[in-house]
Design an enzyme around this catalytic site. Structure first.
Site, mmCIF file in Angstrom:
data_model
loop_
_atom_site.group_PDB
_atom_site.id
_atom_site.type_symbol
_atom_site.label_atom_id
_atom_site.label_comp_id
_atom_site.label_asym_id
_atom_site.label_seq_id
_atom_site.Cartn_x
_atom_site.Cartn_y
_atom_site.Cartn_z
ATOM 1 N N PRO A 1 0.817 -1.197 0.000
ATOM 2 C CA PRO A 1 0.000 0.000 0.000
ATOM 3 C C PRO A 1 0.861 1.260 0.000
ATOM 4 C CG PRO A 1 0.117 -0.926 2.200
ATOM 5 C CD PRO A 1 0.823 -1.896 1.302
ATOM 6 N N TYR B 1 -6.758 13.704 -12.870
ATOM 7 C CA TYR B 1 -7.751 12.639 -12.629
ATOM 8 C C TYR B 1 -9.107 13.159 -12.170
ATOM 9 C CZ TYR B 1 -3.143 10.542 -11.476
ATOM 10 O OH TYR B 1 -1.823 10.162 -11.454
ATOM 11 N N CYS C 1 0.289 29.642 -14.912
ATOM 12 C CA CYS C 1 -0.233 30.293 -16.107
ATOM 13 C C CYS C 1 -0.869 29.241 -17.012
ATOM 14 C CB CYS C 1 0.921 30.995 -16.805
ATOM 15 S SG CYS C 1 0.320 32.205 -17.942
ATOM 16 N N TYR D 1 0.855 11.129 -3.295
ATOM 17 C CA TYR D 1 0.898 11.548 -4.696
ATOM 18 C C TYR D 1 0.698 13.048 -4.897
ATOM 19 C CZ TYR D 1 0.485 6.519 -5.278
ATOM 20 O OH TYR D 1 0.680 5.159 -5.196
#
Ligand code: LLP
Length: 434
Positions: free
Chosen positions: A292, A335, A362, A391
């Site tokens: 994990p 995502y 930008c 992440y």
């Protein structure tokens, strides 16, 4: 009250993490700031290690997938929990090495490891190399020859399981760049070949079906497919597979709509499948590994930002800009990842407005969230984004030459830095200008 146990509110109505006032932390260390709660990380680790012990006794090991958040401090923490480490690049391996992580507990993954990375792994003496394909197998065998070493390997198998998650983080199906397929016979061929190579010790198999998965059945199906394959290998090649690494991928709660399965339930169901299949096929139980990442560190981290300008476009939307964005958290852009937001300095105030939280890069798509309910926000407020431990730092970039934020760890009422904030000097340090 909040999605992570380490969060609470103090008498000033400020969000706290590990008992520390997040508004004070933002003032002390500056923003954007990644904040981690050490006790929460350790608690998450122990949920796994204890559950592993319950269901597999001493015949198992939990590896932390360091891609979720890899720093030397994190490697040290994982070592102190007695866990192993999944690394997926020379950089992660080097970080672990520098942190003094025991190399025998390292599993080196990757679908396209370079020659230099494999050489580094051999020279460090990593515990296991997870071979992805035929080319890698041959290269590794050659490199072992030169180094006069034998490599203990696992093989990355695509179990052909369709996990219900975002397309980009789904990996177990046949159309995937990772590993070799079972149903085409490719995987059996790879094992047959490996078994003939003198520098390769075939130790085990590995699969990973995807990330942020909430359903139990795909994990059980994958375990069953892999156990059956172990039995088939025994029958066809006379080879005993000693280790089965079932990967990571357990979903966590980012918002109140997420409903993750408890690890114990997961372990119980998967271990039942593993044991039943072993019995049915008359094979010994292999050593079980799991890796994990997100569920170890995700809930233990938050990101703090300073609110800059607020722009209301009547009838369209309200933009709230923060001093970070896609450069420190590209997950919404990539995502459509959902998060829970709150104003850390007015933590429980009624959320009666809706904002689009924009970053400072930008790029129009540089957003952290849309339709985000918040109290009316003003310049100078502190915005907290919850469950950003996994992440976020690891996928951060220097887009627009933005220095990457600092990361701090809090524990027992104290805080300390684990990653320094980058400076403009860091930004130009590799530039060559004659
Ligand atoms: N093992 C292998 C071989 C993996 O590829 C991964 C994740 C893990 C373990 C850990 O999975 P976890 O328990 O963290 O779900 N950047 C994406 C996630 C990519 C996951 C890649 N592999 C995100 O931000 O959602």
């Amino acid at each position: 009250m909040f999605i992570s146990e380490c969060l609470s509110v103090n008498e000033e109505n400020h969000l706290t993490i590990g008992g520390l006032d997040t508004v004070s932390l933002a003032e002390e260390y500056g923003t954007p700031l990644y904040v981690f709660d050490e006790n929460q990380i350790r608690k998450n680790c122990r949920l796994y290690t204890e559950s592993m012990k319950n269901f597999y006794g001493d015949n198992g090991l939990i590896l932390y997938a360091s891609k979720a958040f890899c720093t030397m401090a994190m490697c040290k923490l994982i070592d102190s929990e007695g866990m192993g480490l999944d690394v997926v690049s020379g950089g992660e391996l080097y970080t672990a090495h520098k942190a003094g992580f025991p190399m025998e507990r390292i599993y080196f993954h990757g679908n396209n490891k370079s020659k230099a990375e494999l050489e580094l792994a051999l020279s460090f003496g990593v515990g296991r190399i997870v071979v992805d394909n035929f080319d890698e197998l041959h290269l590794l065998n050659e490199l072992c020859d030169k180094a006069e070493k034998k490599a203990a390997v696992l093989f990355r198998i695509k179990p052909g399981i369709d996990a219900h998650t975002h397309d980009f983080i789904m990996t177990g199906q046949i159309d995937s760049k990772f590993g070799v397929a079972l149903e085409t016979g490719e995987a059996m061929e790879l094992l047959r070949e490996a078994n003939t190579l003198s520098n390769i010790e075939v130790v085990g198999l590995h699969c990973h079906i995807g990330s942020q998965i909430f359903d139990l059945p795909p994990f059980c199906e994958a375990a069953q497919v892999m156990m059956n394959f172990i039995a088939d290998i025994k029958k066809e090649l006379g080879l005993t597979i000693q280790e089965l690494n079932l990967g990571g991928g357990f979903g966590i709660q980012y918002t109140e709509n997420d409903d993750p399965v408890s690890y114990d339930k997961y372990m119980e169901a998967v271990s039942r499948t593993v044991k039943e299949t072993a019995k049915k096929r008359n094979i010994e139980l292999p050593r079980i590994l799991m890796e994990p990442g997100r569920s170890i560190v995700g809930s233990a981290g938050i990101t703090l930002y300073n609110v800059g300008f607020v722009k209301e476009i009547p009838g369209i939307r309200n933009y709230l800009s923060v001093d970070g964005g896609m450069a420190d958290n590209p997950r919404y852009m990539l995502y459509d990842a959902e998060y829970t937001f709150l104003l850390a300095n007015r933590a429980t105030e009624e959320k009666n407005k809706t904002y689009t939280v924009a970053g400072k890069s930008c790029e129009s798509g540089d957003l952290l969230g849309e339709n985000v309910p918040l109290p009316e926000a003003h310049t100078g407020d502190t915005l907290a984004v919850l469950a950003t431990g996994a992440y976020n730092y690891s996928m951060a970039s220097n887009y627009n030459r933005l220095p990457r934020p600092a990361a701090i760890m809090v524990k027992d009422g104290k805080s300390h830095m684990i990653i320094k904030r980058e400076t403009y000097e860091d930004i130009i340090k590799n530039d060559i200008c004659e």
